[in-house]
Design a protein around this motif. Structure first.
Motif, PDB file in Angstrom:
ATOM      1  N   ILE A  26       0.860  -1.179   0.000  1.00  0.00           N
ATOM      2  CA  ILE A  26       0.000   0.000   0.000  1.00  0.00           C
ATOM      3  C   ILE A  26       0.900   1.234   0.000  1.00  0.00           C
ATOM      4  N   PRO A  27       0.626   2.222  -0.849  1.00  0.00           N
ATOM      5  CA  PRO A  27       1.515   3.394  -0.908  1.00  0.00           C
ATOM      6  C   PRO A  27       1.258   4.385   0.221  1.00  0.00           C
ATOM      7  N   VAL A  28       2.333   4.942   0.731  1.00  0.00           N
ATOM      8  CA  VAL A  28       2.300   6.061   1.662  1.00  0.00           C
ATOM      9  C   VAL A  28       3.176   7.160   1.064  1.00  0.00           C
ATOM     10  N   ALA A  29       2.571   8.316   0.798  1.00  0.00           N
ATOM     11  CA  ALA A  29       3.284   9.418   0.146  1.00  0.00           C
ATOM     12  C   ALA A  29       3.973   8.936  -1.130  1.00  0.00           C
ATOM     13  N   GLY A  30       3.250   8.139  -1.909  1.00  0.00           N
ATOM     14  CA  GLY A  30       3.710   7.772  -3.243  1.00  0.00           C
ATOM     15  C   GLY A  30       4.626   6.576  -3.341  1.00  0.00           C
ATOM     16  N   LYS A  31       5.004   5.961  -2.193  1.00  0.00           N
ATOM     17  CA  LYS A  31       5.863   4.775  -2.230  1.00  0.00           C
ATOM     18  C   LYS A  31       5.239   3.680  -1.384  1.00  0.00           C
ATOM     19  N   PRO A  32       5.387   2.404  -1.778  1.00  0.00           N
ATOM     20  CA  PRO A  32       4.903   1.313  -0.936  1.00  0.00           C
ATOM     21  C   PRO A  32       5.527   1.352   0.454  1.00  0.00           C
ATOM     22  N   SER A 231       0.042   8.154   8.772  1.00  0.00           N
ATOM     23  CA  SER A 231       1.431   7.970   8.348  1.00  0.00           C
ATOM     24  C   SER A 231       1.719   8.748   7.074  1.00  0.00           C
ATOM     25  N   ASN A 232       0.769   8.756   6.135  1.00  0.00           N
ATOM     26  CA  ASN A 232       0.909   9.547   4.920  1.00  0.00           C
ATOM     27  C   ASN A 232       1.097  11.024   5.268  1.00  0.00           C
ATOM     28  N   GLN A 233       0.315  11.506   6.215  1.00  0.00           N
ATOM     29  CA  GLN A 233       0.422  12.903   6.654  1.00  0.00           C
ATOM     30  C   GLN A 233       1.810  13.202   7.208  1.00  0.00           C
ATOM     31  N   ARG A 234       2.311  12.319   8.077  1.00  0.00           N
ATOM     32  CA  ARG A 234       3.591  12.568   8.726  1.00  0.00           C
ATOM     33  C   ARG A 234       4.761  12.481   7.736  1.00  0.00           C
ATOM     34  N   VAL A 235       4.697  11.520   6.813  1.00  0.00           N
ATOM     35  CA  VAL A 235       5.778  11.410   5.828  1.00  0.00           C
ATOM     36  C   VAL A 235       5.803  12.644   4.926  1.00  0.00           C
ATOM     37  N   LEU A 236       4.628  13.128   4.529  1.00  0.00           N
ATOM     38  CA  LEU A 236       4.587  14.356   3.737  1.00  0.00           C
ATOM     39  C   LEU A 236       5.194  15.522   4.514  1.00  0.00           C
ATOM     40  N   GLN A 258       0.157  22.578   0.276  1.00  0.00           N
ATOM     41  CA  GLN A 258       1.251  21.729   0.730  1.00  0.00           C
ATOM     42  C   GLN A 258       1.234  21.582   2.254  1.00  0.00           C
ATOM     43  N   PRO A 259       1.798  20.432   2.761  1.00  0.00           N
ATOM     44  CA  PRO A 259       2.429  19.386   1.974  1.00  0.00           C
ATOM     45  C   PRO A 259       1.424  18.397   1.397  1.00  0.00           C
ATOM     46  N   SER A 260       1.487  18.239   0.094  1.00  0.00           N
ATOM     47  CA  SER A 260       0.701  17.235  -0.614  1.00  0.00           C
ATOM     48  C   SER A 260       1.561  16.687  -1.739  1.00  0.00           C
ATOM     49  N   MET A 261       1.101  15.601  -2.364  1.00  0.00           N
ATOM     50  CA  MET A 261       1.864  14.981  -3.439  1.00  0.00           C
ATOM     51  C   MET A 261       0.929  14.625  -4.584  1.00  0.00           C
ATOM     52  N   ASN A 287     -13.778  18.935  -9.430  1.00  0.00           N
ATOM     53  CA  ASN A 287     -14.793  19.622  -8.620  1.00  0.00           C
ATOM     54  C   ASN A 287     -14.840  19.094  -7.184  1.00  0.00           C
ATOM     55  N   SER A 288     -13.683  19.000  -6.551  1.00  0.00           N
ATOM     56  CA  SER A 288     -13.617  18.348  -5.246  1.00  0.00           C
ATOM     57  C   SER A 288     -12.785  19.152  -4.249  1.00  0.00           C
ATOM     58  N   ILE A 289     -13.047  18.891  -2.979  1.00  0.00           N
ATOM     59  CA  ILE A 289     -12.256  19.430  -1.872  1.00  0.00           C
ATOM     60  C   ILE A 289     -11.808  18.238  -1.037  1.00  0.00           C
ATOM     61  N   ILE A 290     -10.515  17.989  -0.995  1.00  0.00           N
ATOM     62  CA  ILE A 290      -9.985  16.789  -0.349  1.00  0.00           C
ATOM     63  C   ILE A 290      -8.810  17.179   0.536  1.00  0.00           C
ATOM     64  N   SER A 291      -8.797  16.679   1.765  1.00  0.00           N
ATOM     65  CA  SER A 291      -7.664  16.899   2.659  1.00  0.00           C
ATOM     66  C   SER A 291      -7.329  15.600   3.391  1.00  0.00           C
ATOM     67  N   ASN A 292      -6.075  15.486   3.835  1.00  0.00           N
ATOM     68  CA  ASN A 292      -5.619  14.382   4.684  1.00  0.00           C
ATOM     69  C   ASN A 292      -6.101  13.021   4.186  1.00  0.00           C
ATOM     70  N   SER A 293      -5.768  12.695   2.949  1.00  0.00           N
ATOM     71  CA  SER A 293      -6.282  11.469   2.328  1.00  0.00           C
ATOM     72  C   SER A 293      -5.258  10.882   1.365  1.00  0.00           C
ATOM     73  N   ILE A 294      -5.467   9.613   1.025  1.00  0.00           N
ATOM     74  CA  ILE A 294      -4.651   8.917   0.031  1.00  0.00           C
ATOM     75  C   ILE A 294      -5.562   8.494  -1.115  1.00  0.00           C
ATOM     76  N   ILE A 295      -5.264   8.961  -2.308  1.00  0.00           N
ATOM     77  CA  ILE A 295      -5.952   8.522  -3.524  1.00  0.00           C
ATOM     78  C   ILE A 295      -4.940   7.702  -4.305  1.00  0.00           C
ATOM     79  N   GLN A 296      -5.214   6.438  -4.551  1.00  0.00           N
ATOM     80  CA  GLN A 296      -4.244   5.592  -5.232  1.00  0.00           C
ATOM     81  C   GLN A 296      -4.320   5.759  -6.752  1.00  0.00           C
TER      82      GLN A 296
END
Length: 334
Positions: A26-32, A231-236, A258-261, A287-296
């Protein structure tokens, strides 16, 4: 130096995301997760890593190729071993018996960490620990006055220590570890119905080996959805100085906080993304508002407004447009 990575677990607490992909991929900040783990360990080893051995279940040929590629990307040989039955941590590690030779780091692949030190490879062993509020769910260590580990306790019911073992270990002699693990199996020594690594560590300590603790700045669990998003949040945050928007991504009439990826090929239109969001390769956000999330990868998200969420590969989320007329002093919570 060798790194042993047991990762055969089913990842049931992270379902449905682990129904199609093993949890460590599963990716976290773009890496498994597992890639980040072995990269972090390699940084603190202080010497070249010649082999990374992955202990897996029946994950398929592509996963095995991906794992070997992770090892090769770090200049190491990638080896694959199999654990067909979940019989405990000691059993899992012993599945890679052929690679338990010389200096060895054992790292369970559901954790990430941030550390600022170089591993002291002159010690008999080092156990990475972190203070926790409730140690009953962890193996813990007790220290003597000189900071040497005097006792290993698996999931104590009564308080003995709040120094939890985070699942990363260094051993000066992999063969010694292998012998102790084999002793548990041969003599059917179990704790809570499984063969536990802490029992082997206790035996090694009783034979005169000295174990020190390695402390980390931050320990990140990836056991369930909320923990993985955190974890994604902290790594970013750790990597906030890096440019995290790929040049091939398309950003139209949108704001990236930021921080986002945003990874390669993603297309974001009329949206506000961030902070702490990872958008996977070739995903489409409109047309979206997204925070603190992982979209694969290859996901499609439209008309969304959410936080603390995970959207899987090739998944589609379609929210609903609203045509509103709200008068003065009204408040609507939707």
């Amino acid at each position: 130096m060798r790194i042993i990575v047991p990762m055969a677990g089913r990842g049931s607490r992270l379902r449905p995301h682990t129904l199609t992909i093993p949890k460590p991929l599963i990716p976290v900040a773009g890496k498994p997760i597992v890639q980040r783990l072995v990269e972090d360990i390699t940084k603190v080893c202080g010497e070249p890593v010649e082999e990374i051995a992955f202990i897996i279940g029946d994950f398929g040929d592509q996963v095995e190729k991906d794992l070997k590629a992770v090892a090769e990307g770090l200049g190491a040989k990638g080896s694959i071993y199999y654990q067909d039955e979940a019989l405990g941590t000691a059993h899992a590690i012993l599945c890679a018996k052929e690679s338990l030779d010389g200096k060895v780091v054992v790292a369970f692949a559901d954790t990430l960490f941030k550390a600022d030190f170089t591993l002291d490879t002159n010690a008999d062993g080092i156990i990475w620990v972190n203070r926790v509020e409730d140690p009953r769910a962890f193996g813990v260590v007790q220290l003597d006055e000189e900071g040497t580990i005097k006792e290993f306790v698996e999931k104590p019911e009564e308080f003995v220590s709040d120094l939890a073992i985070i699942g990363i270990y260094f051993f000066q002699d992999g063969k010694n570890l292998s012998n102790e693990l084999q002793y548990l199996i041969d003599n059917d020594i179990k704790d809570r119905g499984e063969y536990q690594l802490t029992n082997a560590l206790e035996n090694m300590k009783n034979k005169g080996l000295q174990f020190k603790t390695g402390k980390v700045i931050e320990w990140l669990d990836c056991g369930n959805k909320n923990a993985t998003v955190h974890s994604n949040q902290r790594v970013l945050e750790f990597e906030k100085d890096l440019d995290k928007i790929d040049a091939s991504a398309t950003i139209e009439n949108s704001v990236i906080i930021q921080p986002s990826m945003v990874l390669a090929g993603a297309k974001i239109t009329n949206s506000v993304i961030g902070p702490h969001v990872t958008i996977g390769k070739d995903s489409v956000i409109e047309n979206s508002i997204i925070s603190n999330s992982i979209i694969q990868n290859d996901a499609v998200v439209k008309e969304a407004n959410f936080t603390n969420s995970m959207i899987g590969n090739k998944a589609t989320y379609q929210g609903s447009k609203k045509d509103l007329s709200v008068g003065d002093f009204n408040e609507i919570n939707d």
